[in-house]
Design a protein around this motif. Structure first.
Motif, PDB file in Angstrom:
ATOM      1  N   VAL A  56      -1.486  -9.272  -9.252  1.00  0.00           N
ATOM      2  CA  VAL A  56      -0.667  -7.931  -9.349  1.00  0.00           C
ATOM      3  C   VAL A  56      -1.327  -6.806 -10.016  1.00  0.00           C
ATOM      4  O   VAL A  56      -0.594  -5.448  -9.847  1.00  0.00           O
ATOM      5  N   LEU A  57      -2.114  -6.941 -10.570  1.00  0.00           N
ATOM      6  CA  LEU A  57      -2.746  -5.955 -11.735  1.00  0.00           C
ATOM      7  C   LEU A  57      -3.704  -5.107 -10.625  1.00  0.00           C
ATOM      8  O   LEU A  57      -3.856  -3.807 -11.071  1.00  0.00           O
ATOM      9  N   ILE A  58      -3.934  -5.427  -9.741  1.00  0.00           N
ATOM     10  CA  ILE A  58      -4.675  -4.774  -8.567  1.00  0.00           C
ATOM     11  C   ILE A  58      -4.365  -3.251  -8.320  1.00  0.00           C
ATOM     12  O   ILE A  58      -5.087  -2.385  -8.522  1.00  0.00           O
ATOM     13  N   PRO A  59      -2.998  -3.101  -7.992  1.00  0.00           N
ATOM     14  CA  PRO A  59      -2.339  -1.761  -7.435  1.00  0.00           C
ATOM     15  C   PRO A  59      -2.501  -0.883  -8.996  1.00  0.00           C
ATOM     16  O   PRO A  59      -2.597   0.304  -8.796  1.00  0.00           O
ATOM     17  N   VAL A  60      -2.312  -1.579 -10.040  1.00  0.00           N
ATOM     18  CA  VAL A  60      -2.334  -0.676 -11.434  1.00  0.00           C
ATOM     19  C   VAL A  60      -3.645  -0.266 -11.664  1.00  0.00           C
ATOM     20  O   VAL A  60      -3.929   0.882 -11.980  1.00  0.00           O
ATOM     21  N   PHE A  61      -4.744  -0.923 -11.536  1.00  0.00           N
ATOM     22  CA  PHE A  61      -5.932  -0.681 -11.616  1.00  0.00           C
ATOM     23  C   PHE A  61      -6.508   0.468 -10.681  1.00  0.00           C
ATOM     24  O   PHE A  61      -7.107   1.405 -10.989  1.00  0.00           O
ATOM     25  N   SER A  89      11.341   1.266  -7.728  1.00  0.00           N
ATOM     26  CA  SER A  89      13.074   1.235  -7.789  1.00  0.00           C
ATOM     27  C   SER A  89      13.487   1.502  -8.938  1.00  0.00           C
ATOM     28  O   SER A  89      14.558   2.180  -9.187  1.00  0.00           O
ATOM     29  N   TYR A  90      12.682   1.194 -10.080  1.00  0.00           N
ATOM     30  CA  TYR A  90      12.975   1.400 -11.297  1.00  0.00           C
ATOM     31  C   TYR A  90      12.995   2.966 -11.560  1.00  0.00           C
ATOM     32  O   TYR A  90      13.834   3.464 -12.186  1.00  0.00           O
ATOM     33  N   TYR A  91      12.118   3.757 -10.935  1.00  0.00           N
ATOM     34  CA  TYR A  91      12.018   5.111 -11.033  1.00  0.00           C
ATOM     35  C   TYR A  91      13.108   5.687 -10.326  1.00  0.00           C
ATOM     36  O   TYR A  91      13.839   6.757 -10.772  1.00  0.00           O
ATOM     37  N   VAL A 146       0.861  -1.210   0.075  1.00  0.00           N
ATOM     38  CA  VAL A 146      -0.174  -0.054   0.114  1.00  0.00           C
ATOM     39  C   VAL A 146       0.988   1.237  -0.011  1.00  0.00           C
ATOM     40  O   VAL A 146       0.710   2.268  -0.719  1.00  0.00           O
ATOM     41  N   VAL A 147       1.889   1.096   0.853  1.00  0.00           N
ATOM     42  CA  VAL A 147       2.894   2.504   1.082  1.00  0.00           C
ATOM     43  C   VAL A 147       3.196   2.374  -0.508  1.00  0.00           C
ATOM     44  O   VAL A 147       3.639   3.452  -0.951  1.00  0.00           O
ATOM     45  N   SER A 148       3.980   1.595  -1.116  1.00  0.00           N
ATOM     46  CA  SER A 148       4.698   1.271  -2.199  1.00  0.00           C
ATOM     47  C   SER A 148       3.808   2.127  -3.448  1.00  0.00           C
ATOM     48  O   SER A 148       4.180   2.702  -4.217  1.00  0.00           O
ATOM     49  N   VAL A 149       2.476   1.689  -3.434  1.00  0.00           N
ATOM     50  CA  VAL A 149       1.450   2.129  -4.221  1.00  0.00           C
ATOM     51  C   VAL A 149       1.582   3.757  -4.229  1.00  0.00           C
ATOM     52  O   VAL A 149       1.254   4.474  -5.240  1.00  0.00           O
ATOM     53  N   TYR A 150       1.506   4.175  -2.944  1.00  0.00           N
ATOM     54  CA  TYR A 150       1.282   5.574  -3.028  1.00  0.00           C
ATOM     55  C   TYR A 150       2.389   6.247  -3.655  1.00  0.00           C
ATOM     56  O   TYR A 150       2.414   7.251  -4.281  1.00  0.00           O
ATOM     57  N   PHE A 151       4.006   5.826  -2.994  1.00  0.00           N
ATOM     58  CA  PHE A 151       5.051   6.593  -3.832  1.00  0.00           C
ATOM     59  C   PHE A 151       5.094   6.272  -5.429  1.00  0.00           C
ATOM     60  O   PHE A 151       5.730   7.437  -6.069  1.00  0.00           O
ATOM     61  N   LEU A 152       4.719   5.162  -5.687  1.00  0.00           N
ATOM     62  CA  LEU A 152       4.803   5.089  -7.340  1.00  0.00           C
ATOM     63  C   LEU A 152       3.589   5.825  -8.076  1.00  0.00           C
ATOM     64  O   LEU A 152       3.903   6.653  -8.971  1.00  0.00           O
ATOM     65  N   SER A 153       2.390   5.994  -7.295  1.00  0.00           N
ATOM     66  CA  SER A 153       1.649   6.955  -7.970  1.00  0.00           C
ATOM     67  C   SER A 153       1.786   8.316  -8.027  1.00  0.00           C
ATOM     68  O   SER A 153       1.530   9.126  -8.793  1.00  0.00           O
ATOM     69  N   LYS A 154       2.599   8.640  -6.745  1.00  0.00           N
ATOM     70  CA  LYS A 154       2.972  10.064  -6.722  1.00  0.00           C
ATOM     71  C   LYS A 154       3.939  10.727  -7.938  1.00  0.00           C
ATOM     72  O   LYS A 154       3.785  11.553  -8.446  1.00  0.00           O
ATOM     73  N   ARG A 155       4.867   9.274  -8.327  1.00  0.00           N
ATOM     74  CA  ARG A 155       5.649   9.800  -9.370  1.00  0.00           C
ATOM     75  C   ARG A 155       4.828   9.750 -10.747  1.00  0.00           C
ATOM     76  O   ARG A 155       5.186  10.358 -11.627  1.00  0.00           O
ATOM     77  N   ALA A 161      -2.359  10.480  -5.662  1.00  0.00           N
ATOM     78  CA  ALA A 161      -1.426   9.314  -4.841  1.00  0.00           C
ATOM     79  C   ALA A 161      -2.143   8.815  -3.832  1.00  0.00           C
ATOM     80  O   ALA A 161      -2.335   7.528  -3.430  1.00  0.00           O
ATOM     81  N   GLY A 162      -2.674   9.703  -2.948  1.00  0.00           N
ATOM     82  CA  GLY A 162      -3.384   9.082  -1.817  1.00  0.00           C
ATOM     83  C   GLY A 162      -4.787   8.595  -2.319  1.00  0.00           C
ATOM     84  O   GLY A 162      -5.004   7.494  -1.652  1.00  0.00           O
ATOM     85  N   ILE A 163      -5.443   9.032  -3.358  1.00  0.00           N
ATOM     86  CA  ILE A 163      -6.739   8.413  -3.635  1.00  0.00           C
ATOM     87  C   ILE A 163      -6.471   6.888  -4.099  1.00  0.00           C
ATOM     88  O   ILE A 163      -6.865   6.069  -3.855  1.00  0.00           O
ATOM     89  N   ALA A 164      -5.250   6.643  -4.885  1.00  0.00           N
ATOM     90  CA  ALA A 164      -5.051   5.529  -5.290  1.00  0.00           C
ATOM     91  C   ALA A 164      -4.779   4.458  -4.396  1.00  0.00           C
ATOM     92  O   ALA A 164      -4.929   3.250  -4.326  1.00  0.00           O
ATOM     93  N   ALA A 165      -3.755   4.949  -3.438  1.00  0.00           N
ATOM     94  CA  ALA A 165      -3.251   4.245  -2.188  1.00  0.00           C
ATOM     95  C   ALA A 165      -4.660   3.697  -1.380  1.00  0.00           C
ATOM     96  O   ALA A 165      -4.716   2.592  -0.812  1.00  0.00           O
ATOM     97  N   TYR A 166      -5.337   4.638  -1.221  1.00  0.00           N
ATOM     98  CA  TYR A 166      -6.702   4.246  -0.543  1.00  0.00           C
ATOM     99  C   TYR A 166      -7.572   3.415  -1.095  1.00  0.00           C
ATOM    100  O   TYR A 166      -7.943   2.371  -0.347  1.00  0.00           O
ATOM    101  N   LEU A 167      -7.678   3.672  -2.205  1.00  0.00           N
ATOM    102  CA  LEU A 167      -8.417   2.493  -3.101  1.00  0.00           C
ATOM    103  C   LEU A 167      -7.913   1.130  -2.957  1.00  0.00           C
ATOM    104  O   LEU A 167      -8.551   0.027  -2.749  1.00  0.00           O
ATOM    105  N   PHE A 168      -6.609   1.165  -3.094  1.00  0.00           N
ATOM    106  CA  PHE A 168      -5.698  -0.150  -2.776  1.00  0.00           C
ATOM    107  C   PHE A 168      -6.076  -0.599  -1.630  1.00  0.00           C
ATOM    108  O   PHE A 168      -6.242  -2.013  -1.232  1.00  0.00           O
TER     109      PHE A 168
END
Length: 467
Positions: free
Chosen positions: A335-340, A173-175, A120-129, A137-144
């Motif tokens: 693994v597609l859940i965070p993407v969606f 980490s690729y970012y 969940v935390v990683s989704v936040y920081f990936l979404s922020k980028r 990013a908060g909305i994406a992580a909250y939905l997740f």
């Protein structure tokens, strides 16, 4: 690419602290609540059983001297019953918590919900980028964090949450590599290595996505991406050949690819719509994509490279699983859940530019088919399932040395009762079925091995001898 600081003002840092606190608090509720209530089901119990062999023998094994832990007629292990089917990481992290805290539902599942929280935390920081907005990013992580399909999987002692976490963190980490952060190559390589040792197919999928993305959008950084990826691949290949050389053909309900690529995609699309998105949100997404394409064409500008990374990842997941999956289980594409969820946040943000009210409606509509209220009721109440009923009955009535036979669902009985449990899915001889004092027949066979076990039991035991 220059290093960028997305949070430029102190008030934005305060906003990020508030947003992250809300997201983490919500995730802790959905992930940790009532974690020890339910008994483990078949696959979870298998993980715990194999983890116990790590505690006792140092390596994961498919046999503990009493029972076998195969579900595919022995295909999952090799010489000396060394486990080869899954990456070993899940067994070692489960064994760690069992070793220090003893076995319980909570201790066996703890590592996996921690991985879920980190995801969940990683989704936040990936979404922020990708979305370049703290709120988005908060909305994406909250939905997740409230996505019921995700939290159900993350609460299980199975590879699901580590695979999701390390996949997302590998993209993040690729970012870091692209942003030229200190030690980014080491972090990127370590994440890929851990992903390989969780479930190696996702390692190759992530690798394909980031290399393709780097070639298309960050060609000047391709070497910085390829070097750590190449090192990890070189280290991992011998492991792949020596440890994970499972020959699966012939043991599945469907052999890999037997359904056909397009038939598999049909199943996966139906699951994605049924579990993650509803049709209202899909239409909204199409509108946003059409407007974005029209804007790019009108302004003659290049697309931001963030979203293409997610599209590439989603493409490779569906493409590879269309050929590699033995059955179209949703867990294979989980693994597609965070993407969606990130897509969902992007759609909500796009509509918020036109109407806050409409964006709010979409934010409410998106989780409607997740069953969130039913899930919250479930994790705040006691639930006694059939596994618990069977286990308690056997523990109250069986005697040491008794043998039980079951058509399917043997792993929980092996985990909780200490009895010798016979079933055909392990591939072991069923001669001792005649000595069974306890027999459990499931109504619906789920595989040929289950059907064969049922037939063998019916042919070798007198129905009148049992209640």
């Amino acid at each position: 690419m220059k290093k960028t600081n997305i949070l430029k003002r102190p008030e934005e840092k305060k906003l990020e602290a508030v947003v992250l606190s809300i997201v983490i608090f919500t995730a802790c509720i959905t992930l940790f609540s009532n974690l020890d209530n339910r008994y483990m089901w078949q696959d979870e119990a298998q993980t715990a059983l194999i983890a116990k062999t790590v505690v006792s023998d140092g390596v994961p094994k498919g046999y503990d001297g009493v029972n076998f832990f195969s579900q595919w007629r022995g295909a999952e292990y090799g010489d000396n019953f060394i486990w080869k089917w899954h990456g070993w990481l899940t067994f070692y992290i489960t064994a760690f918590f069992i070793k220090i805290a003893g076995f319980s539902h909570f201790s066996a599942r703890l590592a996996f919900v921690i991985m879920g929280l980190l995801a969940v935390v990683s989704v936040y920081f990936l979404s922020k980028r990708i979305l370049k907005s703290v709120m988005s990013a908060g909305i994406a992580a909250y939905l997740f964090a409230i996505c019921v399909p995700f939290v159900i999987m993350a609460r299980q002692a199975r590879y699901y949450s580590p695979a999701i976490f390390f996949s997302v963190f590998s993209l993040l980490s690729y970012y870091f590599v692209i942003e030229k952060k200190k030690y980014s190559a080491l972090v990127f390589g370590a994440s890929l290595f851990l992903l390989f040792n969780t479930l190696h197919v996702y390692f190759y999928i992530v690798l394909a996505a980031v290399i393709t993305h780097a070639f298309l959008f960050h060609r000047q950084m391709i070497k910085q991406v390829l070097v750590p990826a190449g090192i990890v691949f070189t280290i991992s290949l011998p492991l792949m050949l020596m440890i994970y050389d499972v020959k699966a053909a012939g043991v599945f309900i469907f052999n890999p690819g037997s359904l056909g690529f397009f038939q598999m995609q049909k199943f996966y699309f139906a699951q994605l719509v049924g579990y993650l998105f509803n049709w209202v949100f899909i239409v909204a997404g199409v509108v946003v994509l059409a407007n974005a394409a029209a804007s790019l064409k009108r302004n003659k500008t290049a697309p931001d490279p963030g979203m293409p990374l997610l599209f590439l990842f989603a493409f490779f997941i569906l493409f590879v699983m269309g050929f590699a999956s033995h059955t179209p289980f949703f867990r294979h594409i989980a693994v597609l859940i965070p993407v969606f969820c990130i897509f969902g946040a992007a759609i909500i943000r796009a509509f918020s530019a036109k109407s806050i009210a409409l964006a709010a409606v979409l934010a409410v509509i998106m989780p409607l088919n997740w069953g969130l209220m039913a899930y919250m009721q479930e994790i705040t109440n006691d639930y006694d399932g059939p596994v618990e009923g069977i286990v308690k009955y056997l523990n109250e009535n069986a005697e040491p040395g008794d043998i039980a036979a079951i058509t399917y669902g043997d792993m929980p009985l092996k985990l909780y009762t200490g009895l010798r449990i016979l079933t055909g899915t392990t591939g072991e001889p069923l001669d001792d079925v005649k000595k069974a004092r306890w027999v459990i027949l499931r109504a619906n066979p789920v595989s040929e091995a289950v059907f064969d076990t049922r037939s063998h039991i019916m042919q070798n035991l007198n129905r009148d001898d049992f209640e």
